[in-house]
Design a protein around this motif. Structure first.
Motif, PDB file in Angstrom:
ATOM      1  N   THR A  83       0.834  -1.201   0.000  1.00 19.99           N
ATOM      2  CA  THR A  83       0.000   0.000   0.000  1.00 19.99           C
ATOM      3  C   THR A  83       0.868   1.251   0.000  1.00 19.99           C
ATOM      4  O   THR A  83       0.556   2.229  -0.690  1.00 19.99           O
ATOM      5  CB  THR A  83      -0.937   0.002   1.232  1.00 19.99           C
ATOM      6  OG1 THR A  83      -1.674  -1.220   1.257  1.00 19.99           O
ATOM      7  CG2 THR A  83      -1.889   1.166   1.200  1.00 19.99           C
ATOM      8  N   LYS A  84       1.980   1.212   0.720  1.00 23.52           N
ATOM      9  CA  LYS A  84       2.887   2.362   0.779  1.00 23.52           C
ATOM     10  C   LYS A  84       3.481   2.658  -0.596  1.00 23.52           C
ATOM     11  O   LYS A  84       3.543   3.810  -1.024  1.00 23.52           O
ATOM     12  CB  LYS A  84       3.995   2.106   1.792  1.00 23.52           C
ATOM     13  CG  LYS A  84       4.815   3.309   2.112  1.00 23.52           C
ATOM     14  CD  LYS A  84       5.773   2.988   3.243  1.00 23.52           C
ATOM     15  CE  LYS A  84       6.129   4.252   3.961  1.00 23.52           C
ATOM     16  NZ  LYS A  84       6.804   3.994   5.223  1.00 23.52           N
ATOM     17  N   LYS A  85       3.897   1.606  -1.319  1.00 25.45           N
ATOM     18  CA  LYS A  85       4.448   1.797  -2.671  1.00 25.45           C
ATOM     19  C   LYS A  85       3.392   2.372  -3.606  1.00 25.45           C
ATOM     20  O   LYS A  85       3.681   3.240  -4.430  1.00 25.45           O
ATOM     21  CB  LYS A  85       4.987   0.476  -3.212  1.00 25.45           C
ATOM     22  CG  LYS A  85       6.281   0.059  -2.572  1.00 25.45           C
ATOM     23  CD  LYS A  85       6.779  -1.254  -3.136  1.00 25.45           C
ATOM     24  CE  LYS A  85       8.034  -1.685  -2.395  1.00 25.45           C
ATOM     25  NZ  LYS A  85       8.520  -2.988  -2.835  1.00 25.45           N
ATOM     26  N   LEU A  86       2.179   1.889  -3.478  1.00 30.33           N
ATOM     27  CA  LEU A  86       1.076   2.400  -4.297  1.00 30.33           C
ATOM     28  C   LEU A  86       0.823   3.877  -4.010  1.00 30.33           C
ATOM     29  O   LEU A  86       0.665   4.684  -4.924  1.00 30.33           O
ATOM     30  CB  LEU A  86      -0.189   1.575  -4.033  1.00 30.33           C
ATOM     31  CG  LEU A  86      -1.420   1.957  -4.827  1.00 30.33           C
ATOM     32  CD1 LEU A  86      -1.219   1.602  -6.295  1.00 30.33           C
ATOM     33  CD2 LEU A  86      -2.637   1.255  -4.282  1.00 30.33           C
ATOM     34  N   CYS A  87       0.822   4.237  -2.732  1.00 33.15           N
ATOM     35  CA  CYS A  87       0.603   5.637  -2.348  1.00 33.15           C
ATOM     36  C   CYS A  87       1.744   6.527  -2.840  1.00 33.15           C
ATOM     37  O   CYS A  87       1.502   7.642  -3.309  1.00 33.15           O
ATOM     38  CB  CYS A  87       0.459   5.753  -0.833  1.00 33.15           C
ATOM     39  SG  CYS A  87      -1.074   5.030  -0.214  1.00 33.15           S
ATOM     40  N   GLU A  88       2.972   6.043  -2.751  1.00 30.58           N
ATOM     41  CA  GLU A  88       4.117   6.807  -3.262  1.00 30.58           C
ATOM     42  C   GLU A  88       3.987   7.039  -4.764  1.00 30.58           C
ATOM     43  O   GLU A  88       4.275   8.129  -5.259  1.00 30.58           O
ATOM     44  CB  GLU A  88       5.424   6.077  -2.958  1.00 30.58           C
ATOM     45  CG  GLU A  88       5.804   6.109  -1.496  1.00 30.58           C
ATOM     46  CD  GLU A  88       6.980   5.197  -1.169  1.00 30.58           C
ATOM     47  OE1 GLU A  88       7.357   4.344  -2.014  1.00 30.58           O
ATOM     48  OE2 GLU A  88       7.512   5.339  -0.052  1.00 30.58           O
ATOM     49  N   MET A  89       3.515   6.008  -5.489  1.00 33.55           N
ATOM     50  CA  MET A  89       3.337   6.131  -6.928  1.00 33.55           C
ATOM     51  C   MET A  89       2.282   7.194  -7.260  1.00 33.55           C
ATOM     52  O   MET A  89       2.490   8.040  -8.128  1.00 33.55           O
ATOM     53  CB  MET A  89       2.903   4.783  -7.523  1.00 33.55           C
ATOM     54  CG  MET A  89       2.664   4.808  -9.013  1.00 33.55           C
ATOM     55  SD  MET A  89       1.817   3.332  -9.606  1.00 33.55           S
ATOM     56  CE  MET A  89       0.182   3.598  -8.957  1.00 33.55           C
ATOM     57  N   VAL A  90       1.164   7.180  -6.542  1.00 35.50           N
ATOM     58  CA  VAL A  90       0.103   8.151  -6.788  1.00 35.50           C
ATOM     59  C   VAL A  90       0.583   9.554  -6.415  1.00 35.50           C
ATOM     60  O   VAL A  90       0.315  10.522  -7.136  1.00 35.50           O
ATOM     61  CB  VAL A  90      -1.185   7.781  -6.013  1.00 35.50           C
ATOM     62  CG1 VAL A  90      -2.228   8.869  -6.129  1.00 35.50           C
ATOM     63  CG2 VAL A  90      -1.739   6.458  -6.520  1.00 35.50           C
ATOM     64  N   CYS A  91       1.308   9.687  -5.317  1.00 34.54           N
ATOM     65  CA  CYS A  91       1.799  11.000  -4.884  1.00 34.54           C
ATOM     66  C   CYS A  91       2.773  11.600  -5.905  1.00 34.54           C
ATOM     67  O   CYS A  91       2.828  12.819  -6.064  1.00 34.54           O
ATOM     68  CB  CYS A  91       2.466  10.894  -3.515  1.00 34.54           C
ATOM     69  SG  CYS A  91       1.297  10.627  -2.160  1.00 34.54           S
ATOM     70  N   ARG A  92       3.524  10.766  -6.597  1.00 32.52           N
ATOM     71  CA  ARG A  92       4.432  11.272  -7.642  1.00 32.52           C
ATOM     72  C   ARG A  92       3.656  11.850  -8.823  1.00 32.52           C
ATOM     73  O   ARG A  92       4.150  12.717  -9.527  1.00 32.52           O
ATOM     74  CB  ARG A  92       5.359  10.154  -8.139  1.00 32.52           C
ATOM     75  CG  ARG A  92       6.549   9.908  -7.247  1.00 32.52           C
ATOM     76  CD  ARG A  92       7.567   9.026  -7.933  1.00 32.52           C
ATOM     77  NE  ARG A  92       7.027   7.728  -8.323  1.00 32.52           N
ATOM     78  CZ  ARG A  92       7.147   6.607  -7.627  1.00 32.52           C
ATOM     79  NH1 ARG A  92       7.814   6.617  -6.496  1.00 32.52           N
ATOM     80  NH2 ARG A  92       6.623   5.484  -8.062  1.00 32.52           N
ATOM     81  N   ASP A  93       2.439  11.382  -9.029  1.00 31.26           N
ATOM     82  CA  ASP A  93       1.626  11.856 -10.160  1.00 31.26           C
ATOM     83  C   ASP A  93       1.064  13.260  -9.949  1.00 31.26           C
ATOM     84  O   ASP A  93       0.678  13.914 -10.914  1.00 31.26           O
ATOM     85  CB  ASP A  93       0.460  10.892 -10.428  1.00 31.26           C
ATOM     86  CG  ASP A  93       0.918   9.558 -10.985  1.00 31.26           C
ATOM     87  OD1 ASP A  93       2.076   9.467 -11.434  1.00 31.26           O
ATOM     88  OD2 ASP A  93       0.108   8.608 -10.976  1.00 31.26           O
ATOM     89  N   TYR A  94       1.003  13.720  -8.701  1.00 28.36           N
ATOM     90  CA  TYR A  94       0.392  15.014  -8.393  1.00 28.36           C
ATOM     91  C   TYR A  94       1.367  15.852  -7.572  1.00 28.36           C
ATOM     92  O   TYR A  94       1.817  15.425  -6.507  1.00 28.36           O
ATOM     93  CB  TYR A  94      -0.917  14.822  -7.610  1.00 28.36           C
ATOM     94  CG  TYR A  94      -1.919  13.974  -8.341  1.00 28.36           C
ATOM     95  CD1 TYR A  94      -2.697  14.513  -9.352  1.00 28.36           C
ATOM     96  CD2 TYR A  94      -2.076  12.631  -8.042  1.00 28.36           C
ATOM     97  CE1 TYR A  94      -3.615  13.737 -10.035  1.00 28.36           C
ATOM     98  CE2 TYR A  94      -2.995  11.848  -8.727  1.00 28.36           C
ATOM     99  CZ  TYR A  94      -3.753  12.401  -9.722  1.00 28.36           C
ATOM    100  OH  TYR A  94      -4.664  11.631 -10.397  1.00 28.36           O
ATOM    101  N   SER A  95       1.649  17.048  -8.054  1.00 28.48           N
ATOM    102  CA  SER A  95       2.634  17.904  -7.388  1.00 28.48           C
ATOM    103  C   SER A  95       2.166  18.387  -6.012  1.00 28.48           C
ATOM    104  O   SER A  95       2.978  18.706  -5.158  1.00 28.48           O
ATOM    105  CB  SER A  95       2.963  19.112  -8.272  1.00 28.48           C
ATOM    106  OG  SER A  95       1.795  19.880  -8.491  1.00 28.48           O
ATOM    107  N   PHE A  96       0.868  18.436  -5.785  1.00 26.30           N
ATOM    108  CA  PHE A  96       0.320  18.945  -4.527  1.00 26.30           C
ATOM    109  C   PHE A  96       0.063  17.844  -3.503  1.00 26.30           C
ATOM    110  O   PHE A  96      -0.465  18.101  -2.430  1.00 26.30           O
ATOM    111  CB  PHE A  96      -0.980  19.719  -4.782  1.00 26.30           C
ATOM    112  CG  PHE A  96      -2.006  18.937  -5.554  1.00 26.30           C
ATOM    113  CD1 PHE A  96      -2.853  18.052  -4.930  1.00 26.30           C
ATOM    114  CD2 PHE A  96      -2.099  19.088  -6.925  1.00 26.30           C
ATOM    115  CE1 PHE A  96      -3.793  17.334  -5.636  1.00 26.30           C
ATOM    116  CE2 PHE A  96      -3.042  18.383  -7.654  1.00 26.30           C
ATOM    117  CZ  PHE A  96      -3.885  17.500  -7.007  1.00 26.30           C
ATOM    118  N   MET A  97       0.464  16.604  -3.829  1.00 28.34           N
ATOM    119  CA  MET A  97       0.190  15.473  -2.944  1.00 28.34           C
ATOM    120  C   MET A  97       1.497  14.905  -2.405  1.00 28.34           C
ATOM    121  O   MET A  97       2.479  14.816  -3.127  1.00 28.34           O
ATOM    122  CB  MET A  97      -0.578  14.393  -3.716  1.00 28.34           C
ATOM    123  CG  MET A  97      -1.085  13.265  -2.846  1.00 28.34           C
ATOM    124  SD  MET A  97      -2.046  12.053  -3.792  1.00 28.34           S
ATOM    125  CE  MET A  97      -3.516  12.976  -4.151  1.00 28.34           C
TER     126      MET A  97
END
Length: 117
Positions: A83-97
């Motif tokens: 889940t942490k890797k998934l969240c890191e991947m999504v956070c890289r997609d958005y500059s404000f996250m």
């Protein structure tokens, strides 16, 4: 058929007027000391819908535009590695996250409270 067009035109005109009024209200209710608005999305353990939650929060922030949150924080509440890797991947997609641990979150909140002193 003309009645359908008239109804559609009236519908969109009402929406336009409502959005204009909403914009005017936002202008007059804007605070003088514009502080950062933060949206916190806690993700715990193995949360199957973590990607959906984060991407949904990102779309809401984008939709709200200037009047929405400035940052989205994915709060790590003992999430597993997958889940942490998934969240890191999504956070890289958005500059404000960004992904934060609980300790980092306390630091962010402490800095925000420092503005109040």
């Amino acid at each position: 058929m003309i009645y359908i067009y008239i109804c559609l035109l009236a519908f969109f005109a009402v929406i336009g007027v409502c959005e204009s009024l909403r914009g005017i209200v936002r202008i007059f209710t804007k605070s003088k000391d514009d502080r950062e608005i933060i949206l916190i999305e806690p993700i715990c353990n193995k949360q199957e819908d973590a990607e959906y939650l984060l991407r949904s929060a990102a779309q809401k922030v984008k939709w709200m535009g200037k009047n929405g949150p400035d940052r989205v924080i994915c709060l790590d509440c003992n999430m597993d590695e997958e889940t942490k890797k998934l969240c890191e991947m999504v956070c890289r997609d958005y500059s404000f996250m960004e992904l934060c641990s609980k300790d980092d979150m306390f630091e962010i909140l402490d800095n925000a409270c420092g503005l109040c002193r």
